[in-house]
Design a protein around this motif. Structure first.
Motif, PDB file in Angstrom:
ATOM      1  N   ASN A 181       0.846  -1.185   0.000  1.00  0.00           N
ATOM      2  CA  ASN A 181       0.000   0.000   0.000  1.00  0.00           C
ATOM      3  C   ASN A 181       0.890   1.247   0.000  1.00  0.00           C
ATOM      4  O   ASN A 181       1.727   1.412   0.887  1.00  0.00           O
ATOM      5  CB  ASN A 181      -0.898  -0.017   1.235  1.00  0.00           C
ATOM      6  N   PRO A 182       0.711   2.150  -0.961  1.00  0.00           N
ATOM      7  CA  PRO A 182       1.571   3.334  -1.022  1.00  0.00           C
ATOM      8  C   PRO A 182       1.434   4.260   0.190  1.00  0.00           C
ATOM      9  O   PRO A 182       2.323   5.090   0.419  1.00  0.00           O
ATOM     10  CB  PRO A 182       1.147   4.033  -2.314  1.00  0.00           C
ATOM     11  N   LEU A 183       0.390   4.129   0.981  1.00  0.00           N
ATOM     12  CA  LEU A 183       0.266   4.942   2.200  1.00  0.00           C
ATOM     13  C   LEU A 183       1.424   4.674   3.171  1.00  0.00           C
ATOM     14  O   LEU A 183       1.743   5.512   4.003  1.00  0.00           O
ATOM     15  CB  LEU A 183      -1.050   4.659   2.915  1.00  0.00           C
ATOM     16  N   SER A 197       4.868   6.250   0.555  1.00  0.00           N
ATOM     17  CA  SER A 197       4.903   7.545  -0.119  1.00  0.00           C
ATOM     18  C   SER A 197       4.285   8.615   0.766  1.00  0.00           C
ATOM     19  O   SER A 197       3.076   8.588   1.059  1.00  0.00           O
ATOM     20  CB  SER A 197       4.130   7.472  -1.444  1.00  0.00           C
ATOM     21  N   LYS A 198       5.126   9.564   1.180  1.00  0.00           N
ATOM     22  CA  LYS A 198       4.641  10.680   1.992  1.00  0.00           C
ATOM     23  C   LYS A 198       3.581  11.462   1.219  1.00  0.00           C
ATOM     24  O   LYS A 198       2.563  11.877   1.771  1.00  0.00           O
ATOM     25  CB  LYS A 198       5.805  11.593   2.372  1.00  0.00           C
ATOM     26  N   GLU A 199       3.799  11.637  -0.071  1.00  0.00           N
ATOM     27  CA  GLU A 199       2.846  12.372  -0.910  1.00  0.00           C
ATOM     28  C   GLU A 199       1.498  11.661  -0.973  1.00  0.00           C
ATOM     29  O   GLU A 199       0.449  12.292  -0.818  1.00  0.00           O
ATOM     30  CB  GLU A 199       3.418  12.549  -2.321  1.00  0.00           C
ATOM     31  N   CYS A 200       1.519  10.364  -1.178  1.00  0.00           N
ATOM     32  CA  CYS A 200       0.273   9.588  -1.224  1.00  0.00           C
ATOM     33  C   CYS A 200      -0.457   9.679   0.115  1.00  0.00           C
ATOM     34  O   CYS A 200      -1.675   9.870   0.145  1.00  0.00           O
ATOM     35  CB  CYS A 200       0.572   8.136  -1.574  1.00  0.00           C
ATOM     36  N   ALA A 201       0.284   9.561   1.213  1.00  0.00           N
ATOM     37  CA  ALA A 201      -0.327   9.632   2.540  1.00  0.00           C
ATOM     38  C   ALA A 201      -0.959  11.009   2.768  1.00  0.00           C
ATOM     39  O   ALA A 201      -2.085  11.101   3.269  1.00  0.00           O
ATOM     40  CB  ALA A 201       0.711   9.331   3.618  1.00  0.00           C
ATOM     41  N   ASN A 226      -1.972  13.129   0.439  1.00  0.00           N
ATOM     42  CA  ASN A 226      -3.129  13.248  -0.454  1.00  0.00           C
ATOM     43  C   ASN A 226      -4.356  12.529   0.104  1.00  0.00           C
ATOM     44  O   ASN A 226      -5.486  12.901  -0.208  1.00  0.00           O
ATOM     45  CB  ASN A 226      -2.799  12.728  -1.849  1.00  0.00           C
ATOM     46  N   ALA A 227      -4.113  11.499   0.923  1.00  0.00           N
ATOM     47  CA  ALA A 227      -5.220  10.755   1.537  1.00  0.00           C
ATOM     48  C   ALA A 227      -5.668  11.383   2.861  1.00  0.00           C
ATOM     49  O   ALA A 227      -6.569  10.863   3.518  1.00  0.00           O
ATOM     50  CB  ALA A 227      -4.802   9.303   1.762  1.00  0.00           C
ATOM     51  N   ARG A 256       3.671   9.121   6.326  1.00  0.00           N
ATOM     52  CA  ARG A 256       3.523   7.697   6.017  1.00  0.00           C
ATOM     53  C   ARG A 256       3.006   6.933   7.226  1.00  0.00           C
ATOM     54  O   ARG A 256       3.360   7.239   8.366  1.00  0.00           O
ATOM     55  CB  ARG A 256       4.875   7.136   5.584  1.00  0.00           C
TER      56      ARG A 256
END
Length: 161
Positions: free
Chosen positions: A52-54, A57-61, A63-64, A69
């Motif tokens: 899971n990219p959460l 990836s700091k960016e993905c986390a 964005n969510a 992370r």
């Protein structure tokens, strides 16, 4: 680099004497503290195939809607069987319910806690039920639930790291 921290404590309900080995009773609480590191998350992902990219990836986390992370919830919940097995070698973990309440970020200290709620003798072993919870700073609840384990005996061993 973060250093993993694992500390184990026993909080007796009442009547504990330091002259004899502690025996588990309803109301007794066992705790362990741990700081989950980036390498813990990477190793967990490798073993569980949870990519899971959460978690990576700091960016993905962000964005969510998260600050950073995340540590996988199941990795955090692994504190519960660890506490039981470290205090009762040979215990068999039977069941666990989990409710994920708040995120856990890499580097945060987490306190895992189990409280004995019911103990029943079955043949030469014991069926023990526990309330379970994990807390982080300021006693913020991150996970709670219940666990059941078959214990070989009720003597509480010093927690193994």
């Amino acid at each position: 680099m973060l250093i993993k921290l694992i500390v184990s404590t026993f909080v007796p309900s009442v009547g504990y004497s330091s002259l004899s080995a502690p025996i588990l009773k309803s109301g007794d609480i066992l705790k362990q503290a741990r700081i989950f590191s980036n390498s813990d998350v990477v190793e967990y992902s490798r073993l569980s195939h949870d990519s899971n990219p959460l978690h990576f990836s700091k960016e993905c986390a962000r964005n969510a809607g998260f600050e950073d992370r995340l540590v996988p919830g199941m990795l955090v919940a692994s504190l519960f069987p660890r506490i039981i097995a470290s205090h009762f070698p040979g215990a068999v973990y039977v069941s666990q319910t989990l409710h994920f309440r708040s995120p856990v970020y890499i580097g945060e200290e987490i306190i895992g806690e189990i409280e004995a709620t019911n103990i029943k003798a079955i043949k030469n072993k014991y069926l023990a039920k526990f309330k379970t919870k994990c807390l982080k700073h300021d006693n913020l609840l991150v996970i709670d639930g219940e666990a059941t384990a078959i214990l070989p005996n009720l003597v509480i061993q010093q927690g193994q790291s």
